[in-house]
Design an enzyme around this catalytic site. Structure first.
Site, mmCIF file in Angstrom:
data_model
loop_
_atom_site.group_PDB
_atom_site.id
_atom_site.type_symbol
_atom_site.label_atom_id
_atom_site.label_comp_id
_atom_site.label_asym_id
_atom_site.label_seq_id
_atom_site.Cartn_x
_atom_site.Cartn_y
_atom_site.Cartn_z
ATOM 1 N N SER A 130 0.856 -1.189 0.000
ATOM 2 C CA SER A 130 0.000 0.000 0.000
ATOM 3 C C SER A 130 0.884 1.227 0.000
ATOM 4 C CB SER A 130 -0.905 0.011 1.233
ATOM 5 O OG SER A 130 -1.527 1.278 1.397
ATOM 6 N N TYR A 143 -1.300 -0.048 10.385
ATOM 7 C CA TYR A 143 -1.451 -0.523 8.998
ATOM 8 C C TYR A 143 -0.246 -0.094 8.155
ATOM 9 C CZ TYR A 143 -3.477 -1.066 4.325
ATOM 10 O OH TYR A 143 -3.705 -1.414 3.016
#
Length: 277
Positions: A130, A143
């Protein structure tokens, strides 16, 4: 790498990027093993792709998943979860699960499937990361850390596989495989904001007008191209490479700019759910 006839394991294949990737791979003639926790959705994807279904809720029995999948030519590590909010408010069990799903499970799955790839002298490991892992995103500290760790693992593994001495120890059951690691490719895919159920599942919707979410099919096409063309990394969309490089080359100005304009993970309760970084 030629995908026609290749056996490909896709995790998180029941929806979003995983499902779109399965469809794209099937279009290239790949033989699919679809892993996910939603059996009904997996069945729908299997009906479209002819894939084999393996119900698995990572980070559960990773060893069982690897054994059930059998020898694979390509692993697409796509399964992931998110959580948004100040880290001091994040429950401890949520921290542990997110890191287990987004970092530990893909590392373990790669570790378990790598020996048979080395034994055959070829294969590819794909890690769906990501942009959060490349630059860090506000309110997504854990995250971001997990995805950054995944990117670092992939980079280190890539160097390891180039070392002709790394896998020549008979004690590992890999005698005679000193040069076979060089036939194994490692790809990191770095998406931005993607129009999937990810945000809805984490409980906080994506709230920015820009960058606009992209369809998961766009990421899927990038994954297929990266595998076929042996690319070590790809950003989707491509312009995301700029902030990642800017942060590395000019961290001070980047942080000042990011603090002023915000990062893609900032949220608004007015937004509709359904996107993922």
């Amino acid at each position: 790498m030629r995908l026609e006839g290749a056996r490909v394991l896709v995790t998180g294949a029941s929806s979003g990027i995983g499902a779109a990737t399965a469809v794209a791979l099937a279009g290239r003639g790949a033989r699919l093993v679809l892993a996910g926790r939603d059996e009904e959705r997996l069945a729908a994807v299997a009906a479209r792709t002819g894939g084999e279904i393996l119900t698995a809720d990572l980070p559960g029995d990773v060893a069982g998943l690897a054994a059930d999948a059998g020898p694979v030519d390509v692993l697409v590590n796509n399964a992931g979860e998110g959580w948004s909010g100040p880290v001091a408010r994040m429950p401890g069990e949520a921290v542990e699960r997110l890191i287990a799903v987004d970092l530990v499970a893909p590392v373990q799955l790669a570790r378990l499937l790598l020996p048979q790839m080395i034994g055959r002298g070829g294969g590819r490991l794909v890690f769906v990361a990501s942009i959060a892992g490349a630059v860090g995103v506000r309110d997504e500290a854990v995250y971001s850390a997990a995805k950054a760790g995944l990117m670092a693992f992939a980079e280190a593994l890539r160097y390891e596989l180039r070392d002709p001495e790394a896998y020549g120890d008979a004690r590992d059951g890999l005698a005679g495989a000193k040069t076979r690691g060089r036939g194994i490719g490692v790809t990191v895919v770095v998406p931005g904001v993607v129009d999937t159920p990810f945000f809805a599942r984490r409980g906080v919707p994506y709230g920015r007008r820009r960058p606009a979410p992209i369809p998961p099919e766009r990421v899927a096409r990038a994954i297929v191209r990266a595998v076929e063309r042996d690319r070590p990394e790809c950003y989707v969309p491509g312009w995301l490479r700029l902030p990642a490089r800017l942060r590395g080359a000019f961290p001070g100005p980047f942080r000042a700019l990011a603090g002023r304009v915000g990062m893609p993970g900032r949220v608004s309760r007015r937004a509709a759910p359904g996107s993922t970084p």
